[in-house]
Design an enzyme around this catalytic site. Structure first.
Site, PDB file in Angstrom:
ATOM      1  N   ALA A  92       0.725  -7.542  -1.885  1.00  0.00           N
ATOM      2  CA  ALA A  92       2.194  -6.607  -2.392  1.00  0.00           C
ATOM      3  C   ALA A  92       1.652  -6.503  -4.066  1.00  0.00           C
ATOM      4  CB  ALA A  92       3.313  -6.926  -2.762  1.00  0.00           C
ATOM      5  N   HIS A 148      -7.972  -0.888   8.976  1.00  0.00           N
ATOM      6  CA  HIS A 148      -6.196  -2.105   8.580  1.00  0.00           C
ATOM      7  C   HIS A 148      -6.256  -1.848   9.563  1.00  0.00           C
ATOM      8  CE1 HIS A 148      -7.642  -1.957   4.389  1.00  0.00           C
ATOM      9  NE2 HIS A 148      -7.252  -0.435   4.261  1.00  0.00           N
TER      10      HIS A 148
END
Length: 297
Positions: free
Chosen positions: A117, A92
């Site tokens: 999100a 990531h």
């Protein structure tokens, strides 16, 4: 002399684990933000490299998350060193935090930030924080859990948070930082950008495009079974083999593949909230990157 990679750190990750990693010719680094198609990209790479839907081991074994602190670095290195197939490694970390090697292909998967999100919100509720603290050597949380806001309330606060993007990579500024860095490198011959919505709309076409960029030749009769194995529905059925949870950090593995589609945030937020989001991102990254991320929405 090339600039040293930036060190990204969080309670659970440390990009310094990449420093000194012995790359091989043909390695693939899959660099994504959380909940932006990481496991999907890993599965596609596994299918293209191994050319069979029957994986010989769990996906986390085939494609470890190198900078995750729950597993000792030397164990991850040793597992990768033992692999004889072409390696595809998860991170990531943005590309400016990973050593750049011309022998390596860097695959970045991006998603509309609001869709990311919403998935991140639900993923947060599915993490066993006590188990995660135990694995990373931190003190377990004590006392009653704080009130969890509903999704629209949480999304509004996520849109408004003003933080250092390099310190909070899953914040809106952090997501845009990751994408902006990759976008600036998109013309480099060993950097490939893929949009989550393109995988949803044309999985077969995107897999063929990626195979071409990776220099992988797939016999025509094999394509249908490989593409079918990479569909969201098929991956959800095989959650035990594919979910990135080798050490029991998730409360419910089946909940990892929750929805898979796009547009959830636009269903939850009103016009004023969406306008505030657009105002927040305008000018923070190049306009052509925003057009690509938002896909005309």
């Amino acid at each position: 002399m090339p600039e040293a990679p930036f060190r990204y750190r969080s309670p659970d990750e440390d990009s310094a684990r990449w420093h000194g990693f012995p790359f091989r010719d043909g390695d693939i680094v899959i660099s994504t933000r959380s909940k932006c198609g990481t496991t999907w990209a890993q599965m596609i790479c596994a299918l293209l490299v191994l050319q069979t839907p029957e994986l010989p081991a769990p996906l986390t074994t085939l494609s470890p998350w190198l900078d995750w602190l729950v597993e000792p670095r030397d164990e991850v290195y040793a597992r990768l060193a033992a692999q004889r197939h072409r390696r595809f490694v998860k991170t990531h970390t943005p590309l400016d935090g990973v050593p750049q090697d011309p022998r390596v292909t860097y695959l970045v998967v991006a998603r509309h930030p609001l869709d990311m999100a919403v998935s991140l919100y639900h993923q947060g509720a599915n993490i066993d924080r006590v188990r995660l603290a135990e694995l990373t050597g931190r003190s377990a949380p004590t006392g009653p859990a704080p009130r969890r806001p509903d999704v629209p309330e949480w999304l509004r606060s996520w849109i408004d948070r003003d933080v250092d993007p390099r310190e909070e990579l899953d914040s809106l500024p952090g997501v845009l930082w990751h994408y902006r860095d990759a976008w600036a490198r998109r013309d480099e011959p060993n950097v490939v950008l893929v949009h989550y919505d393109d995988l949803s709309a044309d999985l077969a076409g995107q897999m063929r495009r990626l195979a071409d960029r990776l220099g992988i030749d797939v016999p025509a009769p094999r394509w249908p079974q490989l593409v079918e194995a990479a569909t969201f529905d098929r991956m959800r059925v095989r959650a035990d083999l594919l979910v990135p949870d080798p050490l029991g950090v998730l409360k419910d593995r089946d909940a990892f593949f929750r929805r898979g589609g796009s547009g959830a945030a636009r269903e939850l937020l009103g016009a004023d909230d969406l306008a505030r989001y657009r105002a927040r991102v305008a000018g923070s990254v190049p306009a052509d990157l925003l057009d690509w991320l938002h896909r005309g929405r």
